[in-house]
Scaffold this active site. Structure first.
Site, PDB file in Angstrom:
ATOM      1  N   TYR A  51       0.822  -1.224   0.000  1.00 24.06           N
ATOM      2  CA  TYR A  51       0.000   0.000   0.000  1.00 24.06           C
ATOM      3  C   TYR A  51       0.851   1.267   0.000  1.00 24.06           C
ATOM      4  O   TYR A  51       0.340   2.352  -0.297  1.00 24.06           O
ATOM      5  CB  TYR A  51      -0.962   0.057   1.201  1.00 24.06           C
ATOM      6  CG  TYR A  51      -1.915  -1.114   1.347  1.00 24.06           C
ATOM      7  CD1 TYR A  51      -2.081  -2.055   0.332  1.00 24.06           C
ATOM      8  CD2 TYR A  51      -2.646  -1.295   2.514  1.00 24.06           C
ATOM      9  CE1 TYR A  51      -2.936  -3.139   0.483  1.00 24.06           C
ATOM     10  CE2 TYR A  51      -3.508  -2.365   2.669  1.00 24.06           C
ATOM     11  CZ  TYR A  51      -3.635  -3.294   1.655  1.00 24.06           C
ATOM     12  OH  TYR A  51      -4.479  -4.356   1.822  1.00 24.06           O
ATOM     13  N   LEU A 191     -17.513  -4.591   2.962  1.00 23.12           N
ATOM     14  CA  LEU A 191     -18.706  -3.929   2.399  1.00 23.12           C
ATOM     15  C   LEU A 191     -18.756  -4.134   0.888  1.00 23.12           C
ATOM     16  O   LEU A 191     -19.497  -3.450   0.194  1.00 23.12           O
ATOM     17  CB  LEU A 191     -18.665  -2.427   2.722  1.00 23.12           C
ATOM     18  CG  LEU A 191     -18.636  -2.059   4.208  1.00 23.12           C
ATOM     19  CD1 LEU A 191     -18.361  -0.565   4.387  1.00 23.12           C
ATOM     20  CD2 LEU A 191     -19.947  -2.449   4.886  1.00 23.12           C
ATOM     21  N   LYS A 231     -12.629   0.312   5.098  1.00 23.88           N
ATOM     22  CA  LYS A 231     -11.871   1.521   4.790  1.00 23.88           C
ATOM     23  C   LYS A 231     -12.825   2.690   4.613  1.00 23.88           C
ATOM     24  O   LYS A 231     -13.861   2.561   3.958  1.00 23.88           O
ATOM     25  CB  LYS A 231     -11.101   1.308   3.483  1.00 23.88           C
ATOM     26  CG  LYS A 231      -9.963   2.236   3.332  1.00 23.88           C
ATOM     27  CD  LYS A 231      -9.920   3.174   2.160  1.00 23.88           C
ATOM     28  CE  LYS A 231     -10.841   3.041   1.023  1.00 23.88           C
ATOM     29  NZ  LYS A 231     -10.134   2.755  -0.210  1.00 23.88           N
ATOM     30  N   SER A 232     -12.504   3.825   5.208  1.00 25.78           N
ATOM     31  CA  SER A 232     -13.184   5.066   4.876  1.00 25.78           C
ATOM     32  C   SER A 232     -12.247   6.206   5.215  1.00 25.78           C
ATOM     33  O   SER A 232     -11.484   6.118   6.175  1.00 25.78           O
ATOM     34  CB  SER A 232     -14.496   5.229   5.652  1.00 25.78           C
ATOM     35  OG  SER A 232     -15.047   6.484   5.284  1.00 25.78           O
ATOM     36  N   ARG A 237     -18.266   8.642   8.312  1.00 27.27           N
ATOM     37  CA  ARG A 237     -18.352   7.190   8.093  1.00 27.27           C
ATOM     38  C   ARG A 237     -17.449   6.424   9.055  1.00 27.27           C
ATOM     39  O   ARG A 237     -17.788   5.312   9.471  1.00 27.27           O
ATOM     40  CB  ARG A 237     -17.969   6.862   6.653  1.00 27.27           C
ATOM     41  CG  ARG A 237     -19.089   7.200   5.687  1.00 27.27           C
ATOM     42  CD  ARG A 237     -18.707   6.820   4.293  1.00 27.27           C
ATOM     43  NE  ARG A 237     -19.822   6.962   3.380  1.00 27.27           N
ATOM     44  CZ  ARG A 237     -19.710   6.823   2.071  1.00 27.27           C
ATOM     45  NH1 ARG A 237     -18.530   6.530   1.514  1.00 27.27           N
ATOM     46  NH2 ARG A 237     -20.759   6.936   1.295  1.00 27.27           N
ATOM     47  N   ASN A 241     -19.104   3.514  11.147  1.00 26.52           N
ATOM     48  CA  ASN A 241     -18.636   2.127  11.068  1.00 26.52           C
ATOM     49  C   ASN A 241     -18.210   1.591  12.428  1.00 26.52           C
ATOM     50  O   ASN A 241     -18.361   0.404  12.715  1.00 26.52           O
ATOM     51  CB  ASN A 241     -17.476   2.021  10.071  1.00 26.52           C
ATOM     52  CG  ASN A 241     -17.928   2.326   8.645  1.00 26.52           C
ATOM     53  OD1 ASN A 241     -19.120   2.392   8.362  1.00 26.52           O
ATOM     54  ND2 ASN A 241     -16.981   2.519   7.736  1.00 26.52           N
TER      55      ASN A 241
END
Ligand code: NAD
Length: 264
Positions: A51, A191, A231-232, A237, A241
């Site tokens: 990443y 998600l 992930k957000s 969010r 979450n």
């Protein structure tokens, strides 16, 4: 602050069952994101060498002021680091970028083309666990056959297998195998990269329980014992979450969400 449930892995360590994934987050943005998440109550971050944002994870963690030992950090060995020497050098690079003396969980990101080379990687990871630079070790995107090969050659059972699990692709057979072997299932893409939040079943269950579609899907994962890290980059969010510990889905609601797998 939200109480995050924990799971005990087969090596005795205790992992927060919920965290933050940082796939596709540019390194420059990762520090602020991780700092915000940790301040909100997140205690688990899932990154990877691939990443390119381990340095940002380290910066965010330090900026949060929360002690290192209070936050679980997972990283993953890159595909070109499967030999013994390369795996050790790659972990040392991760530790330096993260600014820490250990990672909580090190995963093989995905199986390589040569199953015997993976055995060498796996033996090396078991050594790194022995010397304390890694607390737990596991695999990602492995099927049953590839896991059994590692175990047969080394006697070391992975603590987790991180796979793409969500209500549309539940991998029930593989998860049954994990349970029998004492391997925890981690879900990537819980998600389905956000797409499931618009699914009519998620919307219906969410309305029934007075929550959001993302919350009921994440809750579905937790109630099956799966470890998740959606992930957000959006603070609202992130809060939404995280806020899934204080309600439960009934058996009927769980089954309704599971029925998504039959949708075409
Ligand atoms: P995800 O299922 O977590 O979806 C993330 C997307 O969902 C976000 O980009 C956003 O668009 C949307 N979203 C998030 N919260 C939402 C909300 N409350 N309401 C509506 N939409 C929302 O997918 P992911 O990021 O691919 O997976 C999570 C983590 O899994 C990654 O960040 C990474 O850490 C890990 N991962 C691992 C592998 C692997 O091969 N091991 C592969 C992909 C991802």
């Amino acid at each position: 602050m939200a109480t995050i449930p924990r799971r005990t892995l087969n090596d005795g360590t205790s992992i927060p069952q919920f965290g933050l994934g940082v796939y596709h987050v540019p390194d420059d943005d990762t520090g602020a994101l991780v700092e915000t998440a940790v301040r909100l109550g997140y205690r688990h971050v899932d990154t990877a060498q691939q990443y390119g944002n381990e340095a940002g994870v380290g910066r965010g963690l330090r900026a949060s002021g929360v002690p290192r030992d209070d936050v679980w950090i997972t990283t993953k060995l890159d595909d070109d680091s499967h030999s013994r020497a390369a795996a050790i050098a790659a972990l040392e690079g991760s530790l330096e970028r993260l600014g820490t003396d250990h990672v909580d969980l090190l995963l093989v990101h995905r199986p390589g083309p040569d199953a015997d080379r993976d055995v060498e990687t796996w033996r090396t990871m078991a050594e790194l666990r022995e010397d304390g630079r890694v607390r737990s070790i596991g695999v990602s995107n492995f099927d049953r056959r590839r896991i059994e090969h590692l175990v047969a050659q080394t006697g070391v059972v992975p603590s987790v297998n991180q796979i793409r699990v969500n209500p549309r692709t539940p991998h029930r057979g593989l998860r049954r195998y994990h349970r029998r072997r004492g391997i925890a299932t981690e879900s990537w893409g819980p998600l389905r990269e956000g797409r499931l939040t618009e699914h009519p079943i998620a919307t219906r269950v969410a309305e029934r329980v007075g929550r959001t579609p993302a919350q009921v899907i994440l809750r579905w994962h937790l109630q099956q014992g799966t470890i998740v890290f959606p992930k957000s980059a959006n603070p609202d969010r992130l809060r939404e979450n995280l806020d899934i510990a204080d309600f439960a889905l009934s058996r009927r609601e769980m089954l309704a969400i599971s029925s998504m797998r039959r949708w075409r």
